[in-house]
Design a protein around this motif. Structure first.
Motif, PDB file in Angstrom:
ATOM      1  N   MET A  76      30.899  48.175  29.814  1.00  0.00           N
ATOM      2  CA  MET A  76      29.542  48.218  29.281  1.00  0.00           C
ATOM      3  C   MET A  76      28.502  47.912  30.351  1.00  0.00           C
ATOM      4  O   MET A  76      27.353  48.350  30.261  1.00  0.00           O
ATOM      5  CB  MET A  76      29.415  47.237  28.109  1.00  0.00           C
ATOM      6  N   ARG A  77      28.912  47.188  31.393  1.00  0.00           N
ATOM      7  CA  ARG A  77      28.015  46.894  32.510  1.00  0.00           C
ATOM      8  C   ARG A  77      28.032  47.994  33.569  1.00  0.00           C
ATOM      9  O   ARG A  77      27.400  47.869  34.622  1.00  0.00           O
ATOM     10  CB  ARG A  77      28.393  45.555  33.142  1.00  0.00           C
ATOM     11  N   GLY A  78      28.780  49.066  33.271  1.00  0.00           N
ATOM     12  CA  GLY A  78      28.815  50.193  34.189  1.00  0.00           C
ATOM     13  C   GLY A  78      29.745  50.010  35.372  1.00  0.00           C
ATOM     14  O   GLY A  78      29.606  50.695  36.387  1.00  0.00           O
ATOM     15  N   LYS A  79      30.734  49.100  35.249  1.00  0.00           N
ATOM     16  CA  LYS A  79      31.662  48.833  36.334  1.00  0.00           C
ATOM     17  C   LYS A  79      32.885  49.754  36.233  1.00  0.00           C
ATOM     18  O   LYS A  79      33.578  49.769  35.218  1.00  0.00           O
ATOM     19  CB  LYS A  79      32.125  47.372  36.314  1.00  0.00           C
ATOM     20  N   LEU A  80      33.146  50.493  37.305  1.00  0.00           N
ATOM     21  CA  LEU A  80      34.294  51.405  37.313  1.00  0.00           C
ATOM     22  C   LEU A  80      35.603  50.646  37.163  1.00  0.00           C
ATOM     23  O   LEU A  80      36.529  51.118  36.495  1.00  0.00           O
ATOM     24  CB  LEU A  80      34.296  52.212  38.618  1.00  0.00           C
ATOM     25  N   VAL A  81      35.696  49.452  37.758  1.00  0.00           N
ATOM     26  CA  VAL A  81      36.927  48.681  37.659  1.00  0.00           C
ATOM     27  C   VAL A  81      37.240  48.337  36.207  1.00  0.00           C
ATOM     28  O   VAL A  81      38.407  48.320  35.791  1.00  0.00           O
ATOM     29  CB  VAL A  81      36.831  47.402  38.537  1.00  0.00           C
ATOM     30  N   GLY A  82      36.209  48.072  35.401  1.00  0.00           N
ATOM     31  CA  GLY A  82      36.425  47.793  33.984  1.00  0.00           C
ATOM     32  C   GLY A  82      36.968  49.000  33.239  1.00  0.00           C
ATOM     33  O   GLY A  82      37.880  48.887  32.416  1.00  0.00           O
ATOM     34  N   LEU A  83      36.403  50.176  33.544  1.00  0.00           N
ATOM     35  CA  LEU A  83      36.860  51.406  32.895  1.00  0.00           C
ATOM     36  C   LEU A  83      38.324  51.685  33.215  1.00  0.00           C
ATOM     37  O   LEU A  83      39.096  52.090  32.333  1.00  0.00           O
ATOM     38  CB  LEU A  83      35.991  52.575  33.359  1.00  0.00           C
ATOM     39  N   LEU A  84      38.726  51.454  34.471  1.00  0.00           N
ATOM     40  CA  LEU A  84      40.110  51.735  34.870  1.00  0.00           C
ATOM     41  C   LEU A  84      41.068  50.619  34.463  1.00  0.00           C
ATOM     42  O   LEU A  84      42.272  50.856  34.321  1.00  0.00           O
ATOM     43  CB  LEU A  84      40.171  51.970  36.386  1.00  0.00           C
ATOM     44  N   PHE A  85      40.541  49.388  34.295  1.00  0.00           N
ATOM     45  CA  PHE A  85      41.357  48.300  33.744  1.00  0.00           C
ATOM     46  C   PHE A  85      41.691  48.540  32.272  1.00  0.00           C
ATOM     47  O   PHE A  85      42.753  48.150  31.786  1.00  0.00           O
ATOM     48  CB  PHE A  85      40.595  46.971  33.828  1.00  0.00           C
ATOM     49  N   TRP A  86      40.757  49.130  31.549  1.00  0.00           N
ATOM     50  CA  TRP A  86      40.807  49.228  30.090  1.00  0.00           C
ATOM     51  C   TRP A  86      42.112  49.828  29.570  1.00  0.00           C
ATOM     52  O   TRP A  86      42.758  49.235  28.681  1.00  0.00           O
ATOM     53  CB  TRP A  86      39.587  50.016  29.620  1.00  0.00           C
ATOM     54  N   PRO A  87      42.560  51.011  30.077  1.00  0.00           N
ATOM     55  CA  PRO A  87      43.843  51.532  29.579  1.00  0.00           C
ATOM     56  C   PRO A  87      44.999  50.577  29.846  1.00  0.00           C
ATOM     57  O   PRO A  87      45.933  50.480  29.040  1.00  0.00           O
ATOM     58  CB  PRO A  87      44.009  52.844  30.364  1.00  0.00           C
ATOM     59  N   GLY A  88      44.948  49.858  30.988  1.00  0.00           N
ATOM     60  CA  GLY A  88      46.007  48.898  31.298  1.00  0.00           C
ATOM     61  C   GLY A  88      46.035  47.733  30.327  1.00  0.00           C
ATOM     62  O   GLY A  88      47.107  47.249  29.946  1.00  0.00           O
ATOM     63  N   ALA A  89      44.846  47.268  29.908  1.00  0.00           N
ATOM     64  CA  ALA A  89      44.772  46.179  28.929  1.00  0.00           C
ATOM     65  C   ALA A  89      45.368  46.630  27.595  1.00  0.00           C
ATOM     66  O   ALA A  89      46.106  45.878  26.937  1.00  0.00           O
ATOM     67  CB  ALA A  89      43.325  45.741  28.746  1.00  0.00           C
ATOM     68  N   LEU A  90      45.060  47.850  27.190  1.00  0.00           N
ATOM     69  CA  LEU A  90      45.620  48.388  25.946  1.00  0.00           C
ATOM     70  C   LEU A  90      47.126  48.615  26.078  1.00  0.00           C
ATOM     71  O   LEU A  90      47.885  48.414  25.120  1.00  0.00           O
ATOM     72  CB  LEU A  90      44.926  49.707  25.596  1.00  0.00           C
ATOM     73  N   ILE A 136      36.716  60.722  39.423  1.00  0.00           N
ATOM     74  CA  ILE A 136      37.455  59.546  39.891  1.00  0.00           C
ATOM     75  C   ILE A 136      38.163  59.880  41.201  1.00  0.00           C
ATOM     76  O   ILE A 136      38.137  59.106  42.169  1.00  0.00           O
ATOM     77  CB  ILE A 136      38.492  59.088  38.850  1.00  0.00           C
ATOM     78  N   GLN A 137      38.795  61.045  41.240  1.00  0.00           N
ATOM     79  CA  GLN A 137      39.500  61.492  42.441  1.00  0.00           C
ATOM     80  C   GLN A 137      38.554  61.605  43.631  1.00  0.00           C
ATOM     81  O   GLN A 137      38.870  61.172  44.748  1.00  0.00           O
ATOM     82  CB  GLN A 137      40.170  62.835  42.161  1.00  0.00           C
ATOM     83  N   GLN A 138      37.383  62.171  43.394  1.00  0.00           N
ATOM     84  CA  GLN A 138      36.399  62.332  44.471  1.00  0.00           C
ATOM     85  C   GLN A 138      35.872  60.992  44.962  1.00  0.00           C
ATOM     86  O   GLN A 138      35.648  60.794  46.157  1.00  0.00           O
ATOM     87  CB  GLN A 138      35.239  63.210  43.977  1.00  0.00           C
ATOM     88  N   ARG A 139      35.695  60.041  44.042  1.00  0.00           N
ATOM     89  CA  ARG A 139      35.127  58.747  44.406  1.00  0.00           C
ATOM     90  C   ARG A 139      36.137  57.843  45.108  1.00  0.00           C
ATOM     91  O   ARG A 139      35.791  57.079  46.013  1.00  0.00           O
ATOM     92  CB  ARG A 139      34.573  58.028  43.167  1.00  0.00           C
ATOM     93  N   ILE A 269      37.984  50.191  45.361  1.00  0.00           N
ATOM     94  CA  ILE A 269      36.896  50.543  44.449  1.00  0.00           C
ATOM     95  C   ILE A 269      35.606  49.875  44.895  1.00  0.00           C
ATOM     96  O   ILE A 269      34.533  50.489  44.904  1.00  0.00           O
ATOM     97  CB  ILE A 269      37.238  50.122  43.007  1.00  0.00           C
ATOM     98  N   GLY A 270      35.705  48.612  45.327  1.00  0.00           N
ATOM     99  CA  GLY A 270      34.518  47.901  45.796  1.00  0.00           C
ATOM    100  C   GLY A 270      33.913  48.528  47.037  1.00  0.00           C
ATOM    101  O   GLY A 270      32.692  48.674  47.141  1.00  0.00           O
ATOM    102  N   VAL A 271      34.771  48.936  47.979  1.00  0.00           N
ATOM    103  CA  VAL A 271      34.289  49.583  49.199  1.00  0.00           C
ATOM    104  C   VAL A 271      33.613  50.898  48.868  1.00  0.00           C
ATOM    105  O   VAL A 271      32.526  51.228  49.395  1.00  0.00           O
ATOM    106  CB  VAL A 271      35.468  49.826  50.187  1.00  0.00           C
ATOM    107  N   GLU A 272      34.215  51.670  47.970  1.00  0.00           N
ATOM    108  CA  GLU A 272      33.646  52.975  47.588  1.00  0.00           C
ATOM    109  C   GLU A 272      32.310  52.790  46.901  1.00  0.00           C
ATOM    110  O   GLU A 272      31.345  53.513  47.175  1.00  0.00           O
ATOM    111  CB  GLU A 272      34.641  53.706  46.675  1.00  0.00           C
ATOM    112  N   ASP A 273      32.217  51.794  45.997  1.00  0.00           N
ATOM    113  CA  ASP A 273      30.964  51.541  45.272  1.00  0.00           C
ATOM    114  C   ASP A 273      29.850  51.118  46.232  1.00  0.00           C
ATOM    115  O   ASP A 273      28.723  51.545  46.104  1.00  0.00           O
ATOM    116  CB  ASP A 273      31.179  50.446  44.215  1.00  0.00           C
ATOM    117  N   ASN A 274      30.197  50.278  47.215  1.00  0.00           N
ATOM    118  CA  ASN A 274      29.191  49.827  48.176  1.00  0.00           C
ATOM    119  C   ASN A 274      28.691  50.967  49.051  1.00  0.00           C
ATOM    120  O   ASN A 274      27.510  51.067  49.327  1.00  0.00           O
ATOM    121  CB  ASN A 274      29.769  48.720  49.060  1.00  0.00           C
ATOM    122  N   SER A 275      29.621  51.858  49.449  1.00  0.00           N
ATOM    123  CA  SER A 275      29.225  52.979  50.284  1.00  0.00           C
ATOM    124  C   SER A 275      28.389  53.984  49.508  1.00  0.00           C
ATOM    125  O   SER A 275      27.496  54.624  50.039  1.00  0.00           O
ATOM    126  CB  SER A 275      30.460  53.664  50.877  1.00  0.00           C
TER     127      SER A 275
END
Length: 278
Positions: A76-90, A136-139, A269-275
């Motif tokens: 909800m905060r727009g974090k890619l790591v949260g979106l990719l964590f989500w299926p793993g949590a489920l 996701i692949q491109q990022r 993911i953090g490095v990609e987001d910063n760049s």
């Protein structure tokens, strides 16, 4: 249920239904776990079931519930790591309650556990289908150590398969029956192993679905190791099982197999987001 930050995420459709289903899953998980703790003798009628699942109910509250809600919050905060964590949590919930339904007698709790498994499968499918794998692949291409993380996922998947087959063959060869809860655990390991292998191969080959599923699979496996450590620590307080420090240390060392690539993936993911933001 929508977030203004959601447009920053690589998704193909609105996630409103996934939010609703995930909150339902979190609520049912809390209900099932609290009921198991408060009405333990009624829900777990044998010492074997009680010894296994009462501690696991605590683990589900301490780990399962926070990782679902945390993934939702980060998304909800727009974090890619949260979106990719989500299926793993489920997937963590799916795996855990698959063991319950394979080991539990048919009662009201069984129906609740079956509902959790069904909703988790359905929600994972909708969520993964809603993620734009191409973006996701491109990022993340080249940023998440694909060979290391993919290879470890494949190795873990095959390790689970070999372990399960070994236990079954040994049991048959020596005419030694496997307890119901142990059999349920091995069957669940056998069923999730292909997901680890396929996800790892696709990530190794830098395919879209490998990037979509890779972090979630590593996250789920890491949380299972952490959950097992918590299980071993709290079990002596809830049952007559003795505390074995050696077992905790062994599980922690084994967990490093997941913790290290998980950290590398998150850093990528953090490095990609910063760049991207610079």
């Amino acid at each position: 249920m929508n977030s203004n930050n959601e447009h920053n995420l690589p998704i193909k459709r609105n996630l409103k239904l996934v939010y609703i289903l995930s909150f339902i899953i979190a609520s049912l998980l809390a209900v099932a776990s609290i009921a198991g703790i408060l009405f333990r003798s009624m829900i777990y009628p044998t010492d074997e079931l009680l010894g296994t699942f009462i501690s696991n109910d605590v683990v589900n509250i301490l780990i399962g519930l926070p990782i679902i809600l945390g993934s939702i919050f980060l998304t909800m905060r727009g974090k890619l790591v949260g979106l990719l964590f989500w299926p793993g949590a489920l997937f963590f919930v799916l795996y855990n309650y698959m063991i319950y339904i394979l080991a539990m007698p048919f009662n009201l709790a069984f129906l609740l556990h079956l509902t959790l498994v069904t909703l988790s499968v359905y929600t994972i499918i909708i969520l993964v289908a809603s993620i734009d794998g191409k973006k996701i692949q491109q990022r993340l291409g080249g940023a998440v150590h694909e060979r290391i993380t993919g290879g470890i996922l494949v190795g873990m998947g095959f390790l689970f398969l070999v372990q399960v087959v070994g236990v079954m063959v040994d049991s048959l060869a020596n005419q030694m029956p496997i307890t119901g809860t142990e059999l349920a655990l091995h069957v669940s390991d056998f069923l999730i192993s292909p997901a680890l292998v396929i996800g790892g191969i696709l990530l190794w080959r830098r395919k879209e679905f490998g990037y979509v599923s890779g972090l979630g699979l590593l996250f789920q496996a890491s949380m299972l190791f952490i959950g097992l450590i918590v299980f071993l620590i709290i079990q002596p307080f809830l049952t007559s099982t003795p505390f074995l420090l050696v077992d905790v240390l062994v599980v922690f060392i084994m967990g490093l197999i997941c913790f290290i690539p998980l950290t590398l993936f998150i850093r990528g993911i953090g490095v990609e987001d910063n760049s991207s933001s610079s």
